[in-house]
Design a protein around this motif. Structure first.
Motif, PDB file in Angstrom:
ATOM      1  N   PHE A 194      44.550  19.797  39.306  1.00 47.64           N
ATOM      2  CA  PHE A 194      44.724  18.576  38.164  1.00 47.64           C
ATOM      3  C   PHE A 194      44.410  19.100  36.887  1.00 47.64           C
ATOM      4  CE2 PHE A 194      42.500  14.702  36.023  1.00 47.64           C
ATOM      5  CZ  PHE A 194      43.803  14.044  35.882  1.00 47.64           C
ATOM      6  N   GLU A 195      43.421  20.121  36.634  1.00 44.88           N
ATOM      7  CA  GLU A 195      43.290  20.436  35.480  1.00 44.88           C
ATOM      8  C   GLU A 195      44.391  21.177  34.653  1.00 44.88           C
ATOM      9  OE1 GLU A 195      40.197  23.551  35.446  1.00 44.88           O
ATOM     10  OE2 GLU A 195      38.490  21.986  35.651  1.00 44.88           O
ATOM     11  N   GLU A 196      45.442  21.869  35.648  1.00 41.21           N
ATOM     12  CA  GLU A 196      46.532  22.570  35.042  1.00 41.21           C
ATOM     13  C   GLU A 196      47.517  21.176  34.957  1.00 41.21           C
ATOM     14  OE1 GLU A 196      48.240  25.305  37.820  1.00 41.21           O
ATOM     15  OE2 GLU A 196      46.580  26.396  38.244  1.00 41.21           O
ATOM     16  N   GLN A 197      47.552  20.345  35.668  1.00 36.10           N
ATOM     17  CA  GLN A 197      48.327  19.139  35.484  1.00 36.10           C
ATOM     18  C   GLN A 197      48.163  18.565  33.858  1.00 36.10           C
ATOM     19  OE1 GLN A 197      49.227  16.415  38.485  1.00 36.10           O
ATOM     20  NE2 GLN A 197      48.383  17.708  39.811  1.00 36.10           N
ATOM     21  N   LEU A 198      46.708  18.417  33.538  1.00 31.27           N
ATOM     22  CA  LEU A 198      46.403  17.922  32.242  1.00 31.27           C
ATOM     23  C   LEU A 198      46.825  18.976  31.205  1.00 31.27           C
ATOM     24  CD1 LEU A 198      43.089  16.387  33.025  1.00 31.27           C
ATOM     25  CD2 LEU A 198      45.067  15.168  32.349  1.00 31.27           C
ATOM     26  N   ALA A 199      46.699  20.194  31.589  1.00 34.65           N
ATOM     27  CA  ALA A 199      47.007  21.238  30.434  1.00 34.65           C
ATOM     28  C   ALA A 199      48.576  21.096  30.107  1.00 34.65           C
ATOM     29  CB  ALA A 199      46.520  22.500  30.639  1.00 34.65           C
ATOM     30  N   LEU A 201      50.238  18.678  30.266  1.00 36.83           N
ATOM     31  CA  LEU A 201      50.618  17.162  29.485  1.00 36.83           C
ATOM     32  C   LEU A 201      50.249  17.403  28.079  1.00 36.83           C
ATOM     33  CD1 LEU A 201      49.398  14.402  32.077  1.00 36.83           C
ATOM     34  CD2 LEU A 201      51.555  15.084  31.246  1.00 36.83           C
ATOM     35  N   ARG A 202      49.201  18.297  27.790  1.00 35.13           N
ATOM     36  CA  ARG A 202      48.698  18.650  26.423  1.00 35.13           C
ATOM     37  C   ARG A 202      49.590  19.521  25.731  1.00 35.13           C
ATOM     38  NH1 ARG A 202      43.351  17.954  28.811  1.00 35.13           N
ATOM     39  NH2 ARG A 202      43.224  20.213  29.068  1.00 35.13           N
ATOM     40  N   GLU A 204      49.554  22.710  26.823  1.00 36.00           N
ATOM     41  CA  GLU A 204      48.588  24.231  26.550  1.00 36.00           C
ATOM     42  C   GLU A 204      49.346  25.118  27.265  1.00 36.00           C
ATOM     43  OE1 GLU A 204      44.803  23.087  27.909  1.00 36.00           O
ATOM     44  OE2 GLU A 204      44.566  21.785  26.114  1.00 36.00           O
TER      45      GLU A 204
END
Length: 204
Positions: A194-199, A201-202, A204
């Motif tokens: 999930f952290e990678e998915q959020l990154a 989207l941002r 990063e």
């Protein structure tokens, strides 16, 4: 296994009974089943009397005993005024009135018939809550058949899927295993944290 089929159809012949027959046959193709039909139309007078007297007549007693002792239950009702019929509800009121634990843990396949597809949600807003309240185990697939569904694509597949689900729950040793569940490494491919998915989207 002992399979009891409750049909609340009022007419003869009845599309509700036809659907009940097809569901029972679908279960029978998956597991050996001793099938008993309960036609609520024939019990209407005794059901009404039991609601006022608190005592079941002989035919209703046999039906309640059959339902209480079932390994699996198929419950089919016509749709009246956007819900199950009064006769159908009164029967299960009688069953739970004589034995509140009668359906605890019993696998139940729910089904309904109606004149239009617009009532198909009756399975989820009326039937499923009723049997959840009675602490039965409702199979995932319910079957709704509108007039236009007979002979159309899709109904036969839903009947077979629901029958197989009930057979597996009611007679797991006899029924064939269901489709293999997809795993994270199999059917769904690589799992992205999930952290990678959020990154992503941002940006990063």
């Amino acid at each position: 296994m002992k399979l009891v089929v409750v049909s609340a159809g009022l007419s003869v012949p009845s599309s509700t009974r036809l659907l009940a027959d097809r569901l029972a046959a679908a279960v029978g193709r998956q597991a050996d089943a001793d099938v008993e039909f309960v036609e609520l139309r024939d019990l209407a007078v005794e059901i009404a009397q039991s609601l006022t007297t608190g005592f079941p007549g002989p035919a209703l007693s046999r039906a309640v005993e059959a339902v209480s002792g079932a390994d699996g239950l198929i419950a089919v009702t016509p749709v009246f005024s956007a819900s199950y019929s009064g006769l159908f509800k009164s029967f299960f009121d009688a069953v739970s009135g004589f034995d509140k634990d009668a359906l605890v843990g019993t696998p139940v396949l729910i089904a309904a018939t109606g004149g239009t597809a617009r009532h198909s949600l009756v399975l989820d807003h009326a039937l499923r809550p009723l049997f959840a309240y009675l602490r039965a185990v409702v199979v995932p697939t319910g079957v709704y058949a509108a007039s236009e569904d007979w002979g159309a694509q899709g109904l036969a597949e839903r009947i077979e899927r629901a029958g197989a689900e009930l057979a597996r729950l009611a007679s797991p040793a006899a029924a064939p295993a269901g489709p293999a569940r997809k795993t994270a490494s199999g059917g769904f491919g690589t799992v992205v944290p999930f952290e990678e998915q959020l990154a992503a989207l941002r940006g990063e």
